[in-house]
Design a protein around this motif. Structure first.
Motif, PDB file in Angstrom:
ATOM      1  N   ILE A 193     -14.789  -7.585 -57.376  1.00 22.95           N
ATOM      2  CA  ILE A 193     -14.463  -7.644 -58.400  1.00 22.95           C
ATOM      3  C   ILE A 193     -15.246  -8.480 -59.179  1.00 22.95           C
ATOM      4  CG2 ILE A 193     -12.628  -7.626 -59.920  1.00 22.95           C
ATOM      5  CD1 ILE A 193     -10.658  -5.802 -58.247  1.00 22.95           C
ATOM      6  N   GLU A 194     -15.556  -9.739 -58.282  1.00 22.06           N
ATOM      7  CA  GLU A 194     -15.113 -11.317 -58.987  1.00 22.06           C
ATOM      8  C   GLU A 194     -17.194 -11.406 -59.256  1.00 22.06           C
ATOM      9  OE1 GLU A 194     -14.191 -14.516 -56.461  1.00 22.06           O
ATOM     10  OE2 GLU A 194     -12.220 -14.360 -58.060  1.00 22.06           O
ATOM     11  N   LEU A 195     -17.545 -10.274 -58.633  1.00 25.31           N
ATOM     12  CA  LEU A 195     -19.108 -10.421 -58.918  1.00 25.31           C
ATOM     13  C   LEU A 195     -19.622 -10.038 -60.035  1.00 25.31           C
ATOM     14  CD1 LEU A 195     -20.311  -7.487 -56.327  1.00 25.31           C
ATOM     15  CD2 LEU A 195     -21.216  -9.956 -56.511  1.00 25.31           C
ATOM     16  N   GLY A 196     -18.283  -9.027 -61.243  1.00 26.55           N
ATOM     17  CA  GLY A 196     -18.339  -9.466 -62.353  1.00 26.55           C
ATOM     18  C   GLY A 196     -18.506 -10.099 -63.229  1.00 26.55           C
ATOM     19  N   LYS A 197     -18.678 -11.752 -62.873  1.00 26.71           N
ATOM     20  CA  LYS A 197     -19.058 -12.732 -63.154  1.00 26.71           C
ATOM     21  C   LYS A 197     -20.264 -12.992 -63.818  1.00 26.71           C
ATOM     22  CE  LYS A 197     -15.561 -15.608 -61.017  1.00 26.71           C
ATOM     23  NZ  LYS A 197     -14.991 -16.520 -59.724  1.00 26.71           N
ATOM     24  N   MET A 198     -20.873 -11.947 -62.259  1.00 24.46           N
ATOM     25  CA  MET A 198     -22.461 -12.496 -62.769  1.00 24.46           C
ATOM     26  C   MET A 198     -23.030 -11.637 -64.013  1.00 24.46           C
ATOM     27  SD  MET A 198     -23.880 -11.637 -59.341  1.00 24.46           S
ATOM     28  CE  MET A 198     -23.999 -13.082 -58.427  1.00 24.46           C
ATOM     29  N   GLU A 199     -23.004 -11.774 -65.159  1.00 21.90           N
ATOM     30  CA  GLU A 199     -24.328 -11.583 -66.273  1.00 21.90           C
ATOM     31  C   GLU A 199     -24.530  -9.870 -66.473  1.00 21.90           C
ATOM     32  OE1 GLU A 199     -25.646 -14.100 -68.935  1.00 21.90           O
ATOM     33  OE2 GLU A 199     -24.303 -14.950 -70.527  1.00 21.90           O
ATOM     34  N   THR A 200     -25.698  -9.765 -65.304  1.00 17.94           N
ATOM     35  CA  THR A 200     -26.289  -9.018 -64.880  1.00 17.94           C
ATOM     36  C   THR A 200     -25.497  -7.664 -64.480  1.00 17.94           C
ATOM     37  OG1 THR A 200     -27.473  -9.858 -63.647  1.00 17.94           O
ATOM     38  CG2 THR A 200     -28.649  -9.916 -65.326  1.00 17.94           C
ATOM     39  N   VAL A 201     -24.335  -7.917 -63.406  1.00 25.50           N
ATOM     40  CA  VAL A 201     -23.968  -7.051 -62.839  1.00 25.50           C
ATOM     41  C   VAL A 201     -22.944  -5.995 -64.345  1.00 25.50           C
ATOM     42  CG1 VAL A 201     -21.517  -6.355 -62.045  1.00 25.50           C
ATOM     43  CG2 VAL A 201     -23.687  -8.022 -61.323  1.00 25.50           C
ATOM     44  N   PRO A 202     -23.307  -4.419 -64.044  1.00 28.50           N
ATOM     45  CA  PRO A 202     -22.842  -3.337 -65.005  1.00 28.50           C
ATOM     46  C   PRO A 202     -21.507  -3.708 -65.383  1.00 28.50           C
ATOM     47  CG  PRO A 202     -24.493  -1.910 -63.094  1.00 28.50           C
ATOM     48  CD  PRO A 202     -23.733  -4.216 -62.621  1.00 28.50           C
TER      49      PRO A 202
ATOM     50  N   SER B  61     -27.905 -13.887 -53.663  1.00 25.73           N
ATOM     51  CA  SER B  61     -28.364 -14.729 -55.491  1.00 25.73           C
ATOM     52  C   SER B  61     -27.992 -13.222 -56.191  1.00 25.73           C
ATOM     53  CB  SER B  61     -29.652 -15.396 -54.846  1.00 25.73           C
ATOM     54  OG  SER B  61     -30.213 -14.011 -55.545  1.00 25.73           O
ATOM     55  N   GLU B  62     -28.020 -13.818 -57.512  1.00 27.15           N
ATOM     56  CA  GLU B  62     -27.252 -13.134 -58.169  1.00 27.15           C
ATOM     57  C   GLU B  62     -28.529 -11.831 -58.173  1.00 27.15           C
ATOM     58  OE1 GLU B  62     -26.331 -14.527 -62.640  1.00 27.15           O
ATOM     59  OE2 GLU B  62     -26.451 -12.490 -63.316  1.00 27.15           O
ATOM     60  N   GLU B  63     -29.659 -11.800 -58.145  1.00 31.61           N
ATOM     61  CA  GLU B  63     -31.243 -11.616 -58.395  1.00 31.61           C
ATOM     62  C   GLU B  63     -31.050 -10.474 -57.619  1.00 31.61           C
ATOM     63  OE1 GLU B  63     -34.554 -14.730 -59.724  1.00 31.61           O
ATOM     64  OE2 GLU B  63     -35.025 -12.562 -57.974  1.00 31.61           O
ATOM     65  N   ASP B  64     -30.866 -11.209 -56.022  1.00 27.67           N
ATOM     66  CA  ASP B  64     -30.540 -10.422 -54.783  1.00 27.67           C
ATOM     67  C   ASP B  64     -29.115  -9.163 -55.225  1.00 27.67           C
ATOM     68  OD1 ASP B  64     -32.269  -9.768 -52.873  1.00 27.67           O
ATOM     69  OD2 ASP B  64     -31.320 -10.773 -51.760  1.00 27.67           O
ATOM     70  N   VAL B  65     -28.296  -9.150 -56.197  1.00 28.70           N
ATOM     71  CA  VAL B  65     -27.440  -8.591 -55.972  1.00 28.70           C
ATOM     72  C   VAL B  65     -27.690  -7.659 -57.143  1.00 28.70           C
ATOM     73  CG1 VAL B  65     -25.010  -8.028 -57.745  1.00 28.70           C
ATOM     74  CG2 VAL B  65     -24.890 -10.189 -54.935  1.00 28.70           C
ATOM     75  N   THR B  66     -28.446  -7.953 -57.963  1.00 32.07           N
ATOM     76  CA  THR B  66     -28.848  -6.952 -59.420  1.00 32.07           C
ATOM     77  C   THR B  66     -29.697  -6.066 -59.115  1.00 32.07           C
ATOM     78  OG1 THR B  66     -28.935  -8.740 -60.503  1.00 32.07           O
ATOM     79  CG2 THR B  66     -26.993  -8.041 -60.683  1.00 32.07           C
ATOM     80  N   SER B  67     -30.437  -7.168 -58.286  1.00 33.77           N
ATOM     81  CA  SER B  67     -31.825  -5.518 -58.332  1.00 33.77           C
ATOM     82  C   SER B  67     -32.945  -6.122 -56.975  1.00 33.77           C
ATOM     83  CB  SER B  67     -33.008  -6.043 -59.069  1.00 33.77           C
ATOM     84  OG  SER B  67     -32.963  -8.206 -59.552  1.00 33.77           O
ATOM     85  N   GLY B  68     -31.655  -6.444 -55.584  1.00 37.34           N
ATOM     86  CA  GLY B  68     -32.652  -6.312 -54.446  1.00 37.34           C
ATOM     87  C   GLY B  68     -32.495  -5.394 -53.671  1.00 37.34           C
ATOM     88  N   ALA B  69     -33.090  -4.847 -52.851  1.00 33.96           N
ATOM     89  CA  ALA B  69     -33.321  -3.637 -52.233  1.00 33.96           C
ATOM     90  C   ALA B  69     -32.096  -3.330 -51.298  1.00 33.96           C
ATOM     91  CB  ALA B  69     -34.138  -2.977 -51.300  1.00 33.96           C
ATOM     92  N   ASN B  70     -31.671  -3.716 -51.190  1.00 28.05           N
ATOM     93  CA  ASN B  70     -30.526  -3.928 -50.149  1.00 28.05           C
ATOM     94  C   ASN B  70     -30.758  -2.947 -48.794  1.00 28.05           C
ATOM     95  OD1 ASN B  70     -28.070  -4.357 -48.558  1.00 28.05           O
ATOM     96  ND2 ASN B  70     -27.309  -2.597 -50.351  1.00 28.05           N
TER      97      ASN B  70
ATOM     98  N   ALA C 245     -24.813 -10.653 -74.093  1.00 29.38           N
ATOM     99  CA  ALA C 245     -25.211 -11.463 -73.313  1.00 29.38           C
ATOM    100  C   ALA C 245     -26.076 -11.394 -71.500  1.00 29.38           C
ATOM    101  CB  ALA C 245     -23.550 -12.117 -72.572  1.00 29.38           C
ATOM    102  N   GLY C 246     -24.954  -9.783 -70.602  1.00 32.79           N
ATOM    103  CA  GLY C 246     -26.090  -9.279 -70.135  1.00 32.79           C
ATOM    104  C   GLY C 246     -26.976  -8.782 -70.150  1.00 32.79           C
ATOM    105  N   VAL C 247     -27.215  -8.495 -71.217  1.00 28.21           N
ATOM    106  CA  VAL C 247     -29.056  -7.463 -71.378  1.00 28.21           C
ATOM    107  C   VAL C 247     -29.585  -8.490 -71.720  1.00 28.21           C
ATOM    108  CG1 VAL C 247     -29.641  -6.582 -73.957  1.00 28.21           C
ATOM    109  CG2 VAL C 247     -27.601  -6.040 -72.899  1.00 28.21           C
ATOM    110  N   ALA C 248     -29.324 -10.000 -72.463  1.00 25.89           N
ATOM    111  CA  ALA C 248     -30.274 -10.927 -73.320  1.00 25.89           C
ATOM    112  C   ALA C 248     -30.939 -10.852 -70.966  1.00 25.89           C
ATOM    113  CB  ALA C 248     -29.438 -12.305 -73.947  1.00 25.89           C
ATOM    114  N   ALA C 249     -29.263 -11.440 -70.852  1.00 22.73           N
ATOM    115  CA  ALA C 249     -30.198 -12.496 -69.255  1.00 22.73           C
ATOM    116  C   ALA C 249     -31.539 -11.153 -68.446  1.00 22.73           C
ATOM    117  CB  ALA C 249     -28.462 -12.408 -68.323  1.00 22.73           C
ATOM    118  N   MET C 250     -30.503 -10.365 -68.413  1.00 22.43           N
ATOM    119  CA  MET C 250     -31.964  -9.279 -68.015  1.00 22.43           C
ATOM    120  C   MET C 250     -32.804  -8.917 -68.371  1.00 22.43           C
ATOM    121  SD  MET C 250     -30.235  -5.527 -66.182  1.00 22.43           S
ATOM    122  CE  MET C 250     -30.204  -5.073 -64.927  1.00 22.43           C
TER     123      MET C 250
END
Lengths: 574, 290, 330
Positions: free
Chosen positions: A126-135, A185-194, C48-53
C-alpha cells in the motif's frame, strides 16, 4: 542446369520431409522431449502483443500475461458477473469504523521462495503508493496511515474514506513481497523488468521467448487446500500475437485453446463445426467488457453546445454499427453508457424521459430548435454564425472496426444534417490529440467492467482539466456539480445500494441532458475457445462455469483465474 | 546502348511501329490499354459502388457478386475495377516525378561535370545504396496523415537514384558528339543544348526510365498499403490485399478476394515490364524478335 | 587496388553517416510524441505522477537536451551498439530484440538471394540458346518477376499451407516446442522456413533469369563473338566467353537488387508470420515503436553496406579488367 534441378529437388524434399515429420500443426509431436505435452498444456493468446519483457505487477498495462493472477495475487477477487467480492489472499476485510479498514490475511500463506506472507507485505504494497509514478498514487492521498496490527492483520486509516475506490483497490492491486522489493528504487518499482518474479500464485515462471511466455504449475499453491481449487493445466503457454487472423488460424488448427483476440468472423465459425465455443451460443456471443464512447470536444463550437451534442447522440445509427460492422458480436450500449452488470444503477425513468434514441428527424429537429440552420442549401447545417460545420472524427489507422464504425457515424450524421469527416491518423497521433484536446470527435473505450459505476462517472466527469488529460474526461467537459456528485458517489459505502442509486440517478440526468460523451456500443470481452484439448469452458448455457473467459490484464483478479480450475481434459478420440 | 535510330524526333512513328512489331511489347501495350480503359471507365464498368457496405458480408463468388464480397460487405469486383485507378495514378504521377528528379540531377551532373558532378554523383551513389523500402516505411510510419499522395511523395523522393545514374552516363557520351560541339560553337546556351540537342536523343532512355520508375512505384504502393501504411479506406489493390489478409480471407476460404487484386497487380506490372523490354529492344536490335 | 577500395569505403562511410542523420532527423520533424504515448499507456491519473513520469522518460530518451547534443549522444550511443529502448517490448533494448530476429531473416535472405542468383543465371543462360525452351519459359519468368512478393507468399501459403496442408503457416517454429538441437526441433524449423524461402526465391529467380537471357543474347551478337565464330572457335567456347561477360552486370545488379529483395523479405515474413525483421517492422508500425523501427532501418543499412562491399570485392575478383586496371593504378 542438372545441378540446379537436383538442388531444388533436394530442398523441396527436405522441406516436405521436415513437414511430414512434424505434422503440419506441430502439435502431434506429443510428449517428445523438448515439447510441452499437448494434453497438459493450455495455449492462450490475445493479451500479449509484444514479446514478454517485464514481470512487474506495478506496470499493470504491460506485464507479461499472467504476471498478476498466475504469480502475484490480490487480497480479494471481484466477480463482475455476480457482483461479489471473494476473499483471496485475505481471509476477511471490514470497515471497523467510518475511516478505518482492517484486512486479515489467511493463515499460513507463503511466497514461492518459502518466506511467509505477512501484514508487513500488505503495508509495504500500500505504501508503494507514496511514489508519484505508481498508478495508485492518487488513492494514497486519501490514506493517512497504514499499520500492521499483528502478523496477519493490517489497519488502514483514511483521512477521507473513499469506499468505492478502496473496494476497487483491494481486488485490483496485487501484494508484492517486501523482502524482495524493499530495496528497489522508484525507477525499478515502476518500470523495472522484475525478471524471475516471485509471488504466491498457482503458477511459476518457467521460461519465455520472443514469441511466448511459459508458466508451470506451482504444486504447492496455497489455494489447493485453502480453497479446494486446483488449476488443471501443468503448463500455460501464452502466445505473442502478431495479428488476430494468425490467432484465428491457430485456434482453428487446435494450436491455441483460448483466444482473446477480436475475430469479427467468429459468429459463422462457431456454428461451423470447428469445436469452437464462445460464452453465449448466439449473438452477441461475447460478454460485454467496456463501453465504446464517442467523445466530443466540449471546448470547441459547436460541440460546446449541449443541444448540438444531444442532436449528434440522436443521429448516430448504432444498430447499423452493431449489425454491419460487428456482425452482431457486440450490443448497443445503454444511453447511460453503463454496462449491463450495472443495470441496477440505471434510473429507467430518467432514461425514458431524457435519454437519446436513434432518430434522424428528431436529431434534425433538435438542431433547428437550437438555431442550427442550413443556410447555404447543401443539406447540412451551419454554425449559428453561418460558418460551415465540418467535424473531424479521428480513429487510429489499422483499427479497422473503428474505422468502419466511423464511416457509419459519418453517414448517419450526414442524414441528420451534420457534416463529419472521418480521419485515420496513426494511433500515437490519435493518442496525442486525445490528451492534448486537439480533436473534434474521437472514439474511446478505456474503462473496463468494474466493481463500481464510480469508475465510469469519474471517466465522464473527472475534474480538474489539465493541460494533458491522460485517463479521464478527454472531452474536457467542465461541470462542477457533476464532479461533486461523482465524488459523493465515491464516498458512498459499497453496501449502500439506495445511496448509490440516488447519486447515480442525479448523474444520469445531467449526463443525458448534457451528453458530455456519447455511448455507442459495448465492446466484447473477446473470447473464443477450442474444445479439442480442454473442455468445460465458461458458458452461459446449462450449468457451465460462469467465469470471465479471458487472460487480459486486470481480469485474472476479476475471477478469470478460476476458469483454469474448471477446465477438463477433452476425451481422447484417438 | 546508343540510340542511333532516334537521332531525330520525326522518327517517333517508327518508334511506335517497332514497339508494335515486337511481340512482347505488343502484348504489353494491349494489356496496359485494357487497364487504362478499365480505370477511365471504372464507374461505368463496376456493377456497384466499391465503398458501399450494403451487401451481406463475406459472400462467396456468385452471379451477383462475381468475386464475392468483403468482410465489410463490399463488392470485390467493383473494388478491383476501381483499384486500377489508384495503381495507375500512383504509377503515372510517381513515375513522372521521379523521372523529372532523375533527369534534372542526371543531366545537370552529366552536362556540367566538375564539382557539381562530383557532388550530385556522390548523392546519387548514396541514394542508390540506402535501402529504399525501409526508408519508405520509416517515412510513412512517421507521417501524421497517411494516404495515396503521401505514398506518391515518398516514392518520388526515394526512387530517382538509378534513373539519374543512367541518365548521367548517357549524357556524358552524348555531350561530346559532333552536333553538340557544333551547337556550342554556334553559341547556344547550356539549357538550349541540353533540351534541344541532347534530350531528343534520350527519348528511349527516358521512356525506359519512366516505365521502370512507374512499375517500381506501383509495386511500392501496394507494398506500403499492404503493410497498413496507406489510408485503408482508399480503394486500391494494395488496400484490398491488406483487407483480405487482415480479414482472414485465407482462412475463411474467400480466395477470389485474395487472388484478384494480386493477379491484377501482377498483370499490370507484367504489361509494363513487357513494354519496357520492347523499348529496350529499340536500342538493342539483337533483342528484337520477329 | 587500395585506392579503389578506399574510395568505395569512403562512399559507404558517408552513406552510413547520412543514413544515421536521416534517421535522427525524421522523428524530430514528425508529429506524435513518443514520451506522451509512453506516459499515456501507464494510465496515471495524478498530475504530479504524470509530470514525474514524463520527466523520467524524457530524460531517459534524451529529448530534453539541445539538438546538437542529442545528435552527438545519438552517435555516441550508436557506436556503443545502443539503439535505444523499445516501447513495444519495454524495457528491452532495441538491439537485443533485433539481434534475436536477425538469424531468421538472414536464414531466409542468404539462401534465397544466393540460390536465386545462381540458378537464375544458369537457367537464363541455358534458355537463351534454346529457342523452344526460351519461348516456353520466358512468359513464366516475366510473370514471376512481376509478381508482388506478398501476393506470391499469400498464394503459396494458401496452396501449400491451407489447401494441400503440406507446410505449416505461421511463426518460425511450433509453439509447443522448446528450441533445442533435436531432430524434432530442426525439422520443425525447416518446415516453417521452406515456404517463405520459396516465395522469395521464385520472384527473384524470374528477374535474374530474364536479365541473364537478355545479356547473353546481347553478348552473342557482340563483335567478339562473331569474330570468334568466324575464326572457327567452337560454339561452347563462345558461349563460355559470353557467359563470363554477362555475369559481370549481374553481379552489379545483385548490389542494386539487395534493397528490393530485403523489402520482399519484409512483406513475405509478414504473410507467413515469420519472426524475423519484417515481423518486427510490422509490430513497430502497429505499436508506433519508433525507436525499434529506426533501429531496424539502421541495421538494414549496415547490412546492405556490408553486402555492397562484399559484392565490390567479388566483382574485382571475377572481372579481369578491374584487376589489371587497379594493378597499374596503384
Amino acid at each position: 542446369m542438372r545441378n540446379r534441378l537436383r538442388l531444388l529437388a533436394m530442398l523441396a524434399a527436405a522441406g516436405l520431409f521436415a513437414a511430414a515429420c512434424t505434422g503440419v500443426d506441430g502439435g502431434d509431436s506429443g510428449d517428445a522431449p523438448g515439447s510441452y505435452p499437448r494434453n497438459q498444456t493450455l495455449f492462450t493468446s490475445g493479451t500479449q502483443w509484444g514479446p514478454p519483457a517485464n514481470w512487474n505487477p506495478v506496470m499493470n498495462w504491460a506485464y507479461a500475461t499472467g504476471t498478476v493472477g498466475y504469480v502475484y495475487e490480490t487480497l480479494f477477487l471481484y466477480d463482475p458477473l455476480t457482483d461479489e467480492f471473494e476473499p483471496w489472499l485475505a481471509e476477511q476485510g471490514d470497515w471497523t469504523s467510518d475511516t478505518t479498514y482492517e484486512v486479515t490475511l489467511r493463515d499460513g500463506l507463503t511466497w514461492t521462495d518459502g518466506k511467509p506472507i505477512t501484514s508487513d507485505d500488505v503495508v509495504f504494497t500500500i505504501e508503494l503508493g507514496k511514489m508519484e509514478t505508481v498508478p495508485y498514487h492518487s488513492m494514497y492521498e486519501f490514506i493517512s496511515s497504514v499499520e500492521a496490527v499483528d502478523k496477519r492483520t493490517t489497519r488502514i486509516t483514511f483521512s477521507e474514506p473513499r469506499y468505492q475506490q478502496w473496494a476497487n483497490w483491494v481486488y485490483f492491486n496485487p501484494i508484492v513481497p517486501k523482502h524482495l522489493w524493499s530495496n528497489k528504487s522508484e525507477e525499478d518499482v515502476t518500470s523495472g523488468a522484475n525478471e524471475q518474479p516471485v509471488g504466491s500464485g498457482p503458477y511459476l515462471y518457467e521460461t519465455h521467448d520472443q514469441d511466448r511466455m511459459v508458466w508451470k504449475k506451482n504444486d504447492k499453491w496455497w489455494g489447493r487446500d485453502k480453497l479446494d481449487l486446483d488449476v488443471k493445466p501443468t503448463y500455460v503457454v501464452d502466445i505473442v500475437n502478431t495479428s488476430n487472423e494468425a490467432a484465428l488460424g491457430q485456434l482453428l488448427q487446435g494450436d491455441i485453446d483460448l483466444s482473446n483476440n477480436f475475430l469479427p468472423g467468429i459468429a459463422s465459425l462457431v456454428k461451423g463445426g470447428y469445436q469452437l465455443q464462445t460464452y453465449y451460443q448466439d449473438a452477441p456471443y461475447m460478454l460485454p467488457a467496456n463501453t465504446t464512447w464517442m467523445v466530443p470536444n466540449s471546448t470547441k463550437a459547436p460541440l460546446n453546445d449541449a443541444a448540438f451534442r444531444r442532436a449528434l447522440a440522436n443521429a448516430v445509427d448504432t444498430d447499423k454499427i452493431v449489425n454491419s460492422v460487428y456482425g452482431q458480436i457486440v450490443e448497443k450500449a445503454s444511453p447511460t453508457g453503463l454496462l449491463p452488470i450495472w443495470d441496477k444503477y440505471i434510473d429507467k425513468a430518467v432514461v425514458a424521459e431524457v435519454g437519446p434514441a436513434f432518430d434522424t428527424s428528431g436529431a434534425a429537429e433538435i438542431l433547428s430548435q437550437a438555431g442550427y440552420r442550413d443556410t447555404n442549401g447543401d443539406g447540412l447545417v451551419e454554425n449559428k454564425d453561418g460558418s460551415p460545420i465540418d467535424l473531424k472524427l479521428a480513429t487510429p489507422s489499422g483499427w479497422t472496426d473503428w474505422n468502419e464504425a466511423a464511416r457509419v457515424i459519418v453517414d448517419s450524421a450526414k442524414a441528420a444534417g451534420i457534416k463529419i469527416t472521418s480521419e485515420t491518423p496513426a494511433d500515437t497521433v490519435v493518442q496525442d490529440m486525445r490528451e492534448s484536446g486537439e480533436f473534434d470527435l474521437i472514439l474511446d473505450n478505456q474503462r473496463q467492467m468494474d466493481n463500481t459505476p464510480f469508475r465510469y462517472y469519474e471517466y465522464v466527469f473527472g475534474l480538474p482539466i489539465l493541460e494533458s488529460q491522460t485517463t479521464v474526461n478527454y472531452g474536457r467537459y467542465e461541470n462542477q456539480q457533476a464532479w461533486d456528485l461523482t465524488q459523493q458517489l465515491d464516498k458512498t459505502k459499497v453496501d449502500d445500494l439506495a445511496g448509490m442509486q440516488s447519486v447515480a440517478s442525479q448523474l444520469q440526468r445531467i449526463q443525458l441532458t448534457e451528453m458530455p460523451m456519447i455511448p455507442l456500443w459495448y465492446n466484447g470481452l473477446w473470447s473464443q475457445y477450442s474444445n479439442s484439448v480442454w473442455t468445460n469452458w465458461p458458458s452461459a448455457e446449462g450449468d457451465g462455469p460462469r467465469y470471465l473467459p479471458t487472460t487480459w490484464r486486470g481480469y485474472m483478479q476479476r475471477g478469470a483465474i478460476k476458469m483454469l480450475a474448471e477446465l477438463k481434459p477433452a476425451p481422447q478420440d484417438k | 546502348m546508343t540510340v542511333e535510330l532516334l537521332t531525330k524526333p520525326s522518327r517517333v512513328p517508327q518508334w511506335l511501329r517497332i514497339l508494335w512489331a515486337n511481340k512482347k511489347s505488343r502484348v504489353g501495350v494491349v494489356l496496359l490499354s485494357v487497364f487504362v480503359l478499365t480505370a477511365v471507365f471504372a464507374p461505368v464498368l463496376a456493377p456497384y459502388d466499391p465503398e458501399s457496405t450494403d451487401f451481406a458480408a463475406a459472400l462467396p463468388a456468385s452471379g451477383d457478386h462475381w468475386l464475392g464480397t468483403t468482410q465489410q460487405g463490399q463488392d470485390v469486383f467493383s473494388q478491383l475495377i476501381h483499384g486500377a485507378r489508384t495503381s495507375l495514378l500512383v504509377g503515372l504521377v510517381a513515375g513522372v516525378f521521379s523521372t523529372i528528379i532523375a533527369l534534372l540531377i542526371g543531366m545537370t551532373a552529366g552536362y556540367l561535370r566538375g564539382w557539381v558532378d562530383e557532388f550530385l554523383s556522390g548523392l546519387t551513389n548514396l541514394a542508390l545504396v540506402i535501402p529504399v523500402l525501409p526508408l519508405m516505411i520509416t517515412l510513412a510510419a512517421y507521417a501524421p496523415v497517411r494516404g495515396v499522395w503521401l505514398i506518391i511523395f515518398v516514392i518520388s523522393v526515394t526512387g530517382w537514384a538509378y534513373g539519374a545514374k543512367i541518365k548521367r552516363a548517357q549524357i556524358i557520351t552524348l555531350r561530346t558528339r559532333d552536333y553538340v560541339t557544333a551547337a556550342k560553337l554556334a553559341g547556344d546556351g547550356p539549357m538550349r543544348i541540353v533540351f534541344r540537342e541532347i534530350m531528343p536523343n534520350m527519348t528511349s532512355l527516358v521512356v525506359v526510365g519512366f516505365m521502370g520508375a512507374a512499375t517500381a512505384a506501383i509495386g511500392a504502393e501496394a507494398g506500403l498499403e499492404f503493410l497498413g501504411l496507406g489510408d485503408p479506406t482508399t480503394i486500391s489493390w494494395g488496400t484490398m490485399l491488406y483487407w483480405a489478409d487482415n480479414g482472414g480471407a485465407l482462412l475463411t476460404g474467400q480466395w477470389p478476394w485474395l487472388i484478384a487484386p494480386g493477379l491484377a497487380l501482377t498483370m499490370l506490372v507484367t504489361a509494363m515490364t513487357l513494354i519496357n523490354f520492347g523499348v529496350d529492344a529499340l536500342s538493342n536490335p539483337a533483342l528484337r524478335e520477329e | 587496388m587500395g585506392r579503389y577500395f578506399g574510395r568505395k569505403l569512403a562512399i559507404y562511410a558517408l552513406t552510413f553517416v547520412v543514413a544515421v542523420t536521416i534517421n535522427w532527423l525524421i522523428p524530430r520533424f514528425m508529429p506524435g510524441d513518443p514520451v506522451r504515448a509512453m506516459v499515456a499507456r501507464a494510465g496515471l491519473q495524478d498530475p504530479a505522477g504524470v509530470a514525474a513520469m514524463r520527466e523520467y522518460y524524457t530524460s531517459l530518451f534524451g529529448f530534453d537536451l539541445p539538438w546538437w547534443q542529442q545528435y552527438l549522444n545519438f552517435w555516441g550511443e550508436l557506436l556503443r551498439g545502443n539503439f535505444g529502448v523499445s516501447l513495444w517490448a519495454y524495457p528491452k533494448s532495441v538491439g537485443s530484440i533485433i539481434l534475436a530476429a536477425v538469424p531468421y531473416t538472414l536464414g531466409l535472405l542468404l539462401p534465397a538471394i544466393l540460390l536465386s542468383w545462381w540458378a537464375g543465371n544458369k537457367f537464363g543462360a541455358y534458355a537463351a540458346r534454346k529457342k523452344v525452351l526460351d519461348n516456353a519459359v520466358l512468359p513464366i519468368w516475366y510473370v514471376l518477376t512481376a509478381t508482388p512478393y506478398m501476393w506470391l507468399a499469400i498464394l503459396l501459403a494458401w496452396a501449400f499451407g491451407k489447401v494441400a496442408g503440406l507446410f505449416p503457416v505461421g511463426r518460425s517454429f511450433s509453439a509447443s516446442l522448446e528450441p533445442s538441437f533435436s531432430w524434432l526441433f530442426i525439422s520443425d524449423l525447416i518446415s516453417h522456413w521452406f515456404l517463405p524461402f520459396l516465395s522469395l526465391f521464385l520472384v527473384a529467380f524470374g528477374g535474374w533469369a530474364i536479365g541473364m537471357r537478355n545479356l547473353i543474347i546481347y553478348e552473342l551478337e557482340a563483335d567478339y563473338a562473331h569474330y570468334l565464330g568466324a575464326l572457327g572457335a567452337p560454339q561452347r567456347l563462345v558461349r563460355r566467353y559470353a557467359f563470363r561477360n554477362a555475369v559481370l552486370p549481374q553481379v552489379t545488379g545483385l548490389a542494386l537488387q539487395l534493397g528490393v529483395i530485403i523489402g520482399g523479405a519484409v512483406v513475405t515474413e509478414i504473410v507467413f508470420d515469420y519472426r524475423g525483421l519484417g515481423y518486427l517492422v510490422l509490430e513497430a508500425i502497429k505499436t508506433s515503436d519508433l525507436f525499434l523501427l529506426q533501429g531496424i532501418f539502421l541495421f538494414i543499412v549496415i547490412g546492405v553496406l556490408v553486402a555492397n562491399f562484399i559484392i565490390d570485392v567479388v566483382y574485382v575478383l571475377v572481372d579481369p579488367r578491374t584487376r589489371v586496371g587497379m594493378g597499374s593504378g596503384s
